[in-house]
Enzyme design. Structure first.
Site, short mmCIF file in Angstrom:
data_model
loop_
_atom_site.label_atom_id
_atom_site.label_comp_id
_atom_site.label_asym_id
_atom_site.label_seq_id
_atom_site.Cartn_x
_atom_site.Cartn_y
_atom_site.Cartn_z
N GLN A 1 -17.21 117.80 130.52
CA GLN A 1 -18.08 116.68 130.77
C GLN A 1 -17.41 115.73 131.61
O GLN A 1 -18.20 114.76 131.99
CB GLN A 1 -18.18 116.02 129.26
CG GLN A 1 -18.93 117.08 128.36
CD GLN A 1 -20.49 116.99 128.59
OE1 GLN A 1 -21.01 115.86 128.18
NE2 GLN A 1 -21.05 118.09 128.72
N SER A 2 -15.95 115.74 131.71
CA SER A 2 -15.53 114.47 132.60
C SER A 2 -14.15 115.27 133.19
O SER A 2 -13.83 116.49 132.89
CB SER A 2 -15.11 113.69 131.50
OG SER A 2 -13.87 113.87 131.03
N GLY A 3 -13.69 114.51 134.10
CA GLY A 3 -12.79 115.00 134.93
C GLY A 3 -11.26 114.71 134.69
O GLY A 3 -10.41 114.81 135.40
N TYR B 1 -14.18 115.22 127.60
CA TYR B 1 -12.75 114.80 128.12
C TYR B 1 -12.83 113.34 128.54
O TYR B 1 -13.91 112.69 129.01
CB TYR B 1 -12.85 115.40 129.54
CG TYR B 1 -12.66 116.83 129.34
CD1 TYR B 1 -11.39 117.72 129.07
CD2 TYR B 1 -13.71 117.80 129.31
CE1 TYR B 1 -11.46 118.74 128.65
CE2 TYR B 1 -13.74 119.15 129.00
CZ TYR B 1 -12.62 119.83 128.90
OH TYR B 1 -12.53 121.21 128.49
#
Lengths: 203, 286
Positions: free
Chosen positions: A58-60, B45
């Site tokens: 979902q994110s980096g 994250y």
């Protein structure tokens, strides 16, 4: 003549082969899907494939190791105190969210193992150390980029609607071919009728 | 006819191919959606950014404002000769709760304006508009005042602690209440008692009943110290006073004035005989 015939035959042959390949692929995928679905349903818990779970990113925070919008495979279970510095672990954070970060320090305190974690793309370690009980899996090093975007999109309302479009088009195409076949049959029938009627009128 | 058959066959194949392709697509899509779904599936994250900045740590005013809940007009008079429990309500009259406790002190002020701390304590952190009752025991009659320290930095005053004082609470004996009109006419205070008492009453108009009792004690003490002869004289005098008073006792007090004046002169003469005794009695009233 024979050469021409061969040329003509080659095209259908290619189509036949393509058709066969597609058939094999289709049945393989269908069998595998049924197999995994049955196994994971029987075992309960989260769906697994050869003992691995698939997660969408979902994110980096771990970019370069794996990208945002990719799918990664993580291996759940086992002794959760076994991880060492450098391992990438998936753990449950305070707000019940799953986070996958790299272990930067293993802290043994009072007989318990704590992991200090950090995202590769972050400039600082996470605020709270992770208890070994909260670790759920370890990153298996397998990732498919961009597939996560597709899956997330397909899960959304608009995505689900868009997914239906190929099916609808297929149905339309099927309907269209049937209609054309029927109309052609009608035409040929009319021709036959006209052909049979013509000599009668002459006589 | 052959041509049309071939065409239909080709179309059929195309159609089959398309169907298979779409079916594979659907199967894969559904499989992936299923495999990546679950109770807590998506790996989330977070992204932590850290920054360094400076701020001055310390105490700052929490916005609290303590007030005494008392009637502005009415005087605080508590009656009781023995130890009395006095209750003073305090309220945090602000929209903000206190971030910590604060202190209070109970002071007793006497006629010479010497404040003496009777007791002190802490007021717990009060929420906005919350009330708290400060309770203390006043074992002596007198004037009491409660001092409450506002929270640190009250109204941006970080140098000193802001103090808020309550109104004066007068603790008086109930008997004294009856004698209150006498304060205006000190001559009439010639109640049965020692001669010294009269003297002190005339000197200090605001003396209370407790003062009188302490005077009596003081006079008793001095009597013990002084010679027996003087004592006998003294007692004789007081007996005479009593006798005269008994005679002059009547419905109206104004009629007694003359006879009391006589008594006063007599008592004064007796005081001259033992000046030490007089001083002692004065000291005791301080």
């Amino acid at each position: 003549m024979e050469k021409r015939a061969n040329k003509k035959r080659k095209k259908p042959n290619f189509m036949i082969w393509l058709n066969r390949v597609f058939t094999v692929v289709f049945y393989t995928v269908l069998t595998l899907a049924l197999f995994f679905v049955t196994i994971s349903k029987a075992s309960g818990g989260e769906p697994e494939i050869f003992g691995y779970q698939l997660k969408t990113v979902q994110s980096g925070s771990m970019e370069q190791e794996f990208q945002t919008g990719s799918i990664i495979a993580v291996k759940p279970g086992g002794d959760m105190t076994r991880f060492e510095k450098g391992d990438v672990i998936t753990f449950v954070a305070e707000d019940q969210k799953l986070i996958t970060h790299r272990v930067v320090e293993v802290v043994e305190s009072g007989g318990k193992t704590l992991y200090r974690t950090k995202g590769d793309n972050n400039n600082a370690a996470d605020l709270n150390p992770v208890r070994s009980e909260n670790v759920v899996a370890v990153y298996a090093g397998f990732t498919i980029p961009y597939l996560g975007y597709f899956v997330d999109f397909a899960k959304s309302q608009n995505g689900a609607f868009l997914l239906l479009i190929p099916g609808i088009l297929l149905l339309c195409y099927a309907g269209f071919t049937i209609w054309r076949a029927l109309s052609e049959l009608d035409k040929s029938k009319k021709r036959l009728d006209q052909a049979s009627e013509a000599p009668q009128s002459e006589s | 006819m052959n041509k049309t058959r071939l065409q239909t066959l080709k179309k059929k194949r195309k159609w089959l191919l398309m169907t298979k392709l779409v079916s594979i697509f659907y199967l894969l899509a559904i499989s992936f959606i299923y495999l990546t779904s679950g109770s807590a599936t998506e790996a989330h994250y977070n992204f932590v950014t850290s920054d360094s900045f400076e701020f001055q740590a310390g105490t700052w005013w929490d916005g609290s404002h303590l007030v005494f809940l008392e009637d502005e007009e009415e005087e605080n008079v508590v009656k009781g000769c023995e130890a009395v429990k006095v209750k003073i309500p305090v309220q945090n009259d602000s929209e903000y709760g206190m971030m910590g406790s604060t202190e209070y002190e109970v002071h007793q002020t006497n006629h010479k304006n010497d404040a003496q701390i009777v007791t002190s304590g802490t007021i717990p952190a009060l929420d906005a508009k919350e009330k708290e009752v400060i309770t203390f025991t006043a074992d002596k009659p007198g004037n009491y005042q409660v001092k409450v320290y506002q929270r640190e930095g009250y109204e941006d005053n970080y140098e000193t602690r802001t103090e808020t004082w309550s109104k004066t609470i007068k603790v008086v004996c109930e008997e004294d209440d009856e004698l209150k009109p006498d304060e205006s006419t000190p001559e009439e205070k010639g109640q049965p008692g020692s001669a010294d008492e009269n003297q002190t009453d005339t000197e200090e108009k605001e003396s209370t009943d407790s003062d009188r009792s302490s005077n009596e004690q003081a006079s008793d003490d001095t009597e013990e110290v002084s010679q027996e002869e003087e004592q006998s004289q003294d007692t004789d005098m007081s007996e005479e006073n009593k006798a005269t008073e008994d005679e002059t006792e009547g419905p109206s007090e104004t009629e007694d004035d003359e006879s009391e004046n006589v008594e006063e002169t007599e008592t004064q003469s007796s005081e001259e005989q033992n000046p030490d005794e007089d001083e002692d009695s004065r000291d005791s009233t301080k």
